[in-house]
Write an enzyme that holds these catalytic residues in place. Structure first.
Site: not given
Ligand code: PBG
Length: 333
Positions: A202, A256
């Site tokens: 991520k 991601k």
């Molecule tokens: C947070 C989380 C995020 C997303 C999913 N879980 C945002 C972040 O890390 O700030 C993002 C998903 C998206 O942008 O569609 N734990």
């Protein structure tokens, strides 16, 4: 193996592109509704669906409407719904206790879905940001996001979500050691069949902006997430993280964001052969929707092409806000 081709005119690649039948015959990858995970935002109230301005076509739904969405998912052949809460700011605290409240929004919505449409799997995010006064995924002390203390909070969140009936837990927090901690506590507490889809690779991405609006975390977030989310410049690190998470007991792994990181998807699938997913995140969705609304591109075409690209890159499935729209198109085709 290197693909080989005879010289022109012995090989004419256009022969197999001439008709829809020939193109279908030699198509290498396919997308189906069964590949899709549909992320849904949950809010308080009853019989409510409120649009998220930065994500045209996406709504925050009350718990009863989440059960209705699950019915829709089942009818469309979408196997999994992922729930994210829009938490009342008054419930956001430095200790993030709302995260393990058995009656918080996502736990209530999980029970409602499992009651109404048990065949749809429910996936829940394991991370503290929707409940944190600081907007961070981990506990914060004097401006530092703490790793090991956060694991205790994530363990409580994990057990509350498993008890609510979640089929899949998706740790998206990027703390070190979380997968092992989650797996151990799930086994210990009798949730041996609760699966983990680790957000292993991520990245600290600018493409999460609309999501943070949707869950109401944009205003709260202090600073950025670069001390725990990955540097977008790195690729070997992603493989090491996936390897680590699989070794700690992850059943599935995720990359991601999605489209800007297809190279990572391919490397992860080739290196490990594990069930591999990509999250086509809010910013990717917003870009396509905004361009389509302006008439700058064919929205349906761009949607299907973007989703197909994940299958081509080796993914087994995709988390995407387009899930219902794409499944409807696939059903018509
Ligand atoms: C947070 C989380 C995020 C997303 C999913 N879980 C945002 C972040 O890390 O700030 C993002 C998903 C998206 O942008 O569609 N734990």
């Amino acid at each position: 193996m290197r693909p080989t081709a005879a010289p022109y005119p012995l090989a004419r690649f256009r022969r197999l592109r001439r008709t829809p039948a020939l193109r279908a015959l030699v198509q290498e990858t396919t997308l189906s509704a069964g590949d899709l995970i549909w992320p849904i935002f949950v809010r308080d109230g009853a019989d409510l669906a409120e649009p998220v301005p930065s994500m045209p076509g996406v709504e925050r739904r009350s718990v009863d409407r989440c059960a209705a969405a699950a019915r829709e998912a089942a009818d469309l052949g979408i196997p999994v719904i992922a729930l994210f809460p829009y938490t009342d700011p008054a419930l956001k605290t430095p200790d993030c206790a709302e995260a393990w409240n058995p009656d918080n929004l996502v736990n209530r919505a999980t029970r409602a879905i499992k009651d109404a449409v048990p065949e749809v799997a429910v996936m829940l995010d394991v991370a503290l940001d929707p409940y944190n006064a600081d907007g961070h995924d981990g506990l914060v002390r004097e401006g530092v996001v703490l790793n090991d203390e956060t694991l205790d909070a994530l363990e409580r969140q994990t057990l509350a979500q498993a008890a609510a009936g979640a089929d899949i837990l998706g740790p998206s927090d990027m703390m070190d050691g979380r997968i092992r901690r989650m797996r151990d506590s799930l086994e210990r507490e009798g949730h041996k069949d609760t699966a983990i889809m680790a957000y292993s690779a991520k990245y600290a991405s600018a493409f999460y902006g609309p999501f943070r609006d949707a869950v109401g975390a944009s205003g709260a977030l202090k600073g950025d997430k670069k001390t725990y989310q990955m540097n977008p410049a790195n690729t070997d690190e992603a493989l090491r993280l996936v390897e680590r998470d699989l070794a700690e007991g992850a059943d599935m792994v995720m990359v991601k964001p999605g489209m800007p990181y297809l190279d990572i998807c391919r490397r992860v699938k080739d290196a490990f052969g594990a069930p591999t997913f990509a999250y086509q995140v809010s910013g990717e969705y917003a870009m396509i929707q905004a361009a389509a609304q302006n008439g700058w591109l064919d929205g349906e075409g761009a949607m299907m092409e973007s989703l197909g690209a994940f299958k081509r890159a080796g993914c087994d499935g995709i988390l995407t806000y387009f899930a219902p729209q794409a499944a409807r198109l696939l059903a018509e085709a």
